[in-house]
Design an enzyme around this catalytic site. Sequence first.
Site, PDB file in Angstrom:
ATOM      1  N   GLY A 241      13.615  -1.477  -4.340  1.00  0.00           N
ATOM      2  CA  GLY A 241      14.659  -0.537  -4.108  1.00  0.00           C
ATOM      3  C   GLY A 241      15.284  -0.038  -5.363  1.00  0.00           C
ATOM      4  N   SER A 242      16.663   0.025  -5.947  1.00  0.00           N
ATOM      5  CA  SER A 242      16.439   1.378  -7.527  1.00  0.00           C
ATOM      6  C   SER A 242      16.763  -0.226  -7.933  1.00  0.00           C
ATOM      7  CB  SER A 242      17.763   1.898  -7.237  1.00  0.00           C
ATOM      8  OG  SER A 242      18.686   1.323  -6.820  1.00  0.00           O
ATOM      9  N   GLY A 246      18.840  -4.102  -8.053  1.00  0.00           N
ATOM     10  CA  GLY A 246      18.243  -5.052  -8.434  1.00  0.00           C
ATOM     11  C   GLY A 246      19.335  -5.785  -9.458  1.00  0.00           C
ATOM     12  N   GLU A 263      11.655  -6.452  -5.918  1.00  0.00           N
ATOM     13  CA  GLU A 263      10.250  -5.209  -6.162  1.00  0.00           C
ATOM     14  C   GLU A 263      11.400  -3.704  -6.161  1.00  0.00           C
ATOM     15  OE1 GLU A 263       8.164  -2.127  -5.156  1.00  0.00           O
ATOM     16  OE2 GLU A 263       7.491  -3.086  -3.703  1.00  0.00           O
ATOM     17  N   CYS A 297       7.035   3.624  -4.749  1.00  0.00           N
ATOM     18  CA  CYS A 297       7.490   3.135  -5.868  1.00  0.00           C
ATOM     19  C   CYS A 297       6.018   3.431  -6.761  1.00  0.00           C
ATOM     20  CB  CYS A 297       7.384   1.716  -5.799  1.00  0.00           C
ATOM     21  SG  CYS A 297       8.792   0.974  -4.211  1.00  0.00           S
TER      22      CYS A 297
HETATM   23  C1  UN1 Z   1       6.024   0.644  -2.462  1.00  0.00           C
HETATM   24  O1  UN1 Z   1       5.942   2.134  -3.119  1.00  0.00           O
HETATM   25  O2  UN1 Z   1       7.305   0.486  -2.305  1.00  0.00           O
HETATM   26  O3  UN1 Z   1       0.353   0.418  -3.220  1.00  0.00           O
HETATM   27  C2  UN1 Z   1       4.572   0.311  -2.014  1.00  0.00           C
HETATM   28  C3  UN1 Z   1       0.902   1.055  -2.421  1.00  0.00           C
HETATM   29  C4  UN1 Z   1       1.650   0.718  -2.085  1.00  0.00           C
HETATM   30  C5  UN1 Z   1       2.448  -0.169  -1.116  1.00  0.00           C
HETATM   31  C6  UN1 Z   1       3.736   1.206  -2.222  1.00  0.00           C
HETATM   32  N1  UN1 Z   1       0.351  -0.129  -0.897  1.00  0.00           N
HETATM   33  O4  UN1 Z   1       1.277   2.689  -2.867  1.00  0.00           O
END
Ligand code: UN1
Length: 509
Positions: A241-242, A246, A263, A297
């Site tokens: 998350g954000s 975290g 993450e 992400c």
């Molecule tokens: C995420 O955005 O939290 O590498 C995971 C990627 C994907 C996973 C992203 N396999 O873009």
Amino acid sequence: MTETLTHTSELAAIVRGALEACGVNVDGLGGPHEASSPLTGEVLMTLPVNTPAEIDTMIGRAHEAFKTWRDVPAPLRGNLVKRWGELLTEHKEDLARIVTAEAGKIQSEALGEVQEMIDICDFAVGLSRQLYGKTMPSERPGHRLMETWHPLGVVGIISAFNFPVAVYSWNTALALVCGDTVVWKPSGMTMLSALAADALLARAVADVDAPQDLHKLVLANRSGGQVIVDDPRVALLSATGSVRMGQEIAPRVAGRFGRALLELGGNNAAIIAPSADLDLALRGIVFAAVGTAGQRCTSMRRLIVHDSIVDELTDKLVNAYATLRIGTPLDEGNLIGPLINKSSFDGMQNAIKSAQEQGGTVLCGGGRVNAGDEPGAYYVEPAIVRMPAQTAVVKDETFAPLLYVMTYTDFDEAIAIQNDVPQGLSSAVFTNDQAEAERFMSASGSDCGIANVNIGTSGAEIGGAFGGEKETGGGRESGSDSWKAYMRQATNTVNYSGQLPLAQGVKFL
Ligand code: UN1
């Protein structure tokens, strides 16, 4: 799975059918939580919300189940994950349909997300026979020194809307083969996808006769999540998350000496060198910057382009952006679905405004699309903004299809710009100069957990470890030896000498 909707209520019917196919008892649902779709803004279904007392009971049950599960041999634990993978394969389209309706992903990306679950199940099944420990030479005669890896306990999983099921499955597939049990709190925005994924796991549990309580799904808001964060029976808390989330979670888990696997945010850049194959770079950039409507992400948010090619590349990008179709992901011709909600849309608008105030020029995009048709849905044109430098707004993560373009003159400067943000998840260089590629991947190159060459920042395979440094949180999930985070390590010294020599040559008695 092509359906073109003519009436919004059809979407709810499609989701209901897919949930039932996955084994969710839809008639048993209902409650105060409104599960809505970013495709149309409509409420698809209402859901119950678990109370803190219920969550406490769930953690207790998962903790009890752990006491049985930890003693099941790891290769047999692998059978459960193998069965889950089979069911995910069988119901790939059903689950992808729910992900599309709830997270707004285009169908190909939603299918890709479920494929990522199937892949991690395969990986985990293999791993169930490879939870290797080392043996080391002992300094004492007639002694053996070795390590063993044991199950850890209950793993709490907090997941985000943008990968509503894949990231959960990275954690769950590994946790289960490692002998742990799981308590999962999905994002409040993607609870239907969670119900479906969890129902398929429940079927796998029944099919292989595993302990029923080894997985628990918590439907709750933030305060429900805190119950999991603070419970000492939760040995590992894995949260996506954000950065703000975290920062709140990490000290709480550390305060009770639990483990945290984080993450968090990414602010991912690609460096485009003069030797790069620009057509290849173009395709890599477009997928990473606008795929999942810029809400991964790993989405690309910054381009650091050599000043000799910046005009050529930005012209090509603007032309490529003009060909991208934006609209409902249920129409296979569309490549860009909606943002998750109004606050994402507002965040993007505010970032563009700040970028302009900080000297940026909007090269294309940023506007809302078909707002009149679906007032509760937020489709946007992906934006490219040329920046005079890496100003404050560029250093913030904006979860939307917004790409900042900056320039560099020499390669060291490009690496310095790439690293000069608080986040450290993913990065890329497009170059045909091998020395530059090596330099980028070296110790003084990219400071991110992922550093790619001639590939965009997103779309990682499950076989590698996934995660990043600095504000991204330092955790590693998915492949390689990430499994070690889900186990505890024991060191064993065995003496078969019949004597009792002490280490370090110490004499006593
Ligand atoms: C995420 O955005 O939290 O590498 C995971 C990627 C994907 C996973 C992203 N396999 O873009």
